[in-house]
Design an enzyme around this catalytic site. Structure first.
Site, PDB file in Angstrom:
ATOM      1  N   ARG A  49       0.845  -1.198   0.000  1.00 37.95           N
ATOM      2  CA  ARG A  49       0.000   0.000   0.000  1.00 37.95           C
ATOM      3  C   ARG A  49       0.880   1.246   0.000  1.00 37.95           C
ATOM      4  NH1 ARG A  49      -4.459   0.746   4.586  1.00 37.95           N
ATOM      5  NH2 ARG A  49      -2.649   1.264   5.895  1.00 37.95           N
ATOM      6  N   SER A 122     -12.651  -3.872   1.212  1.00 38.42           N
ATOM      7  CA  SER A 122     -12.913  -3.316   2.547  1.00 38.42           C
ATOM      8  C   SER A 122     -14.414  -3.171   2.746  1.00 38.42           C
ATOM      9  CB  SER A 122     -12.252  -1.940   2.693  1.00 38.42           C
ATOM     10  OG  SER A 122     -10.853  -2.040   2.601  1.00 38.42           O
ATOM     11  N   LYS A 151      -4.722   5.236  10.110  1.00 38.82           N
ATOM     12  CA  LYS A 151      -5.840   5.821   9.363  1.00 38.82           C
ATOM     13  C   LYS A 151      -6.741   6.543  10.368  1.00 38.82           C
ATOM     14  CE  LYS A 151      -7.403   3.854   5.648  1.00 38.82           C
ATOM     15  NZ  LYS A 151      -8.060   2.938   4.684  1.00 38.82           N
TER      16      LYS A 151
END
Length: 222
Positions: A49, A122, A151
């Site tokens: 990522r 997700s 996050k």
């Protein structure tokens, strides 16, 4: 990996310790060295990522990590997907992609990658989980379960909702968000297949040892 989707279906436990890369924790180390150490320690699934990278940059990074993993024993091979970028996944023949609710739609990713690649999605609700499964998702990442600096704007998914999602779908579910040695117990009796971690692995001074401890912890509660 040949037919990674089939491999996942036959070996859902490969989701047991799912590591998501994050450059913020490298501390001068190379990402490929960190990923190799994580897999040596017990990481069973890997996601690249980098929200700010171009497709070309992601492709180059994927290949570098793949080369590092290829030097390890064959038994250490783990599924390795790219976050969000389907074009990068196609370019480097990645094992698959993981997409969010606002990223490339699951059905579109499946259409582009074909029937043999992994598509993870997700989800935060039962409705999203069922829609992803119907669109061809192979697994779900559900969270954030606990507030996390990785996050900070992520919505929190209640443990009860995680349990409902696991019961509603037939594909495996991985919990994510704020998971580490002290918080893995929140996964117990929810029905998840594994835990996804970021800083719990990549922020560790000894990544291999951290991964080994996390793998042991996940096995105890899942």
């Amino acid at each position: 990996m040949d037919a990674p989707r089939a491999y996942l279906r036959e070996n859902p436990a490969c989701l047991r310790l799912y590591a998501v890369t994050d450059d913020a924790w490298l501390g001068g180390r190379t990402l490929e060295a960190c990923c190799a150490a994580a897999v040596r320690g017990g990481v069973t699934f890997l996601q690249l990522r980098d929200k700010h990278a171009t497709s070309a940059r992601l492709e180059a990074r994927y290949r570098a990590i793949e080369d590092a993993l290829a030097c390890m024993p064959a038994a250490s091979r783990v599924p390795f997907v790219i976050n969000d970028d389907v074009q990068a996944a196609l370019a480097c023949d990645a094992d698959g992609v993981h997409v969010g609710q606002s990223d490339t739609a699951c059905a579109q990713a499946r259409a582009l990658l074909g029937p043999d690649k992994i598509v993870g999605v997700s989800a935060q609700t039962v409705e999203q989980a069922l829609a992803a499964e119907a669109a061809g998702a192979d697994y779900l990442g559900v969270g954030a379960l606990i507030a996390t600096a990785t996050k900070p704007d992520a919505a929190i998914v209640a443990r009860d909702e995680l349990t409902r999602i696991c019961a509603a779908v037939s594909i495996p579910v991985v919990g994510i968000g704020g998971l580490g040695p002290a918080t893995l117990s929140c996964l117990q009796n929810t029905g998840v297949q594994g835990a996804a971690v970021v800083s719990a692995v990549f922020a560790a001074d000894d990544i291999e040892a951290a991964a080994a401890a996390l793998k042991e912890g996940v096995e105890r509660v899942v």
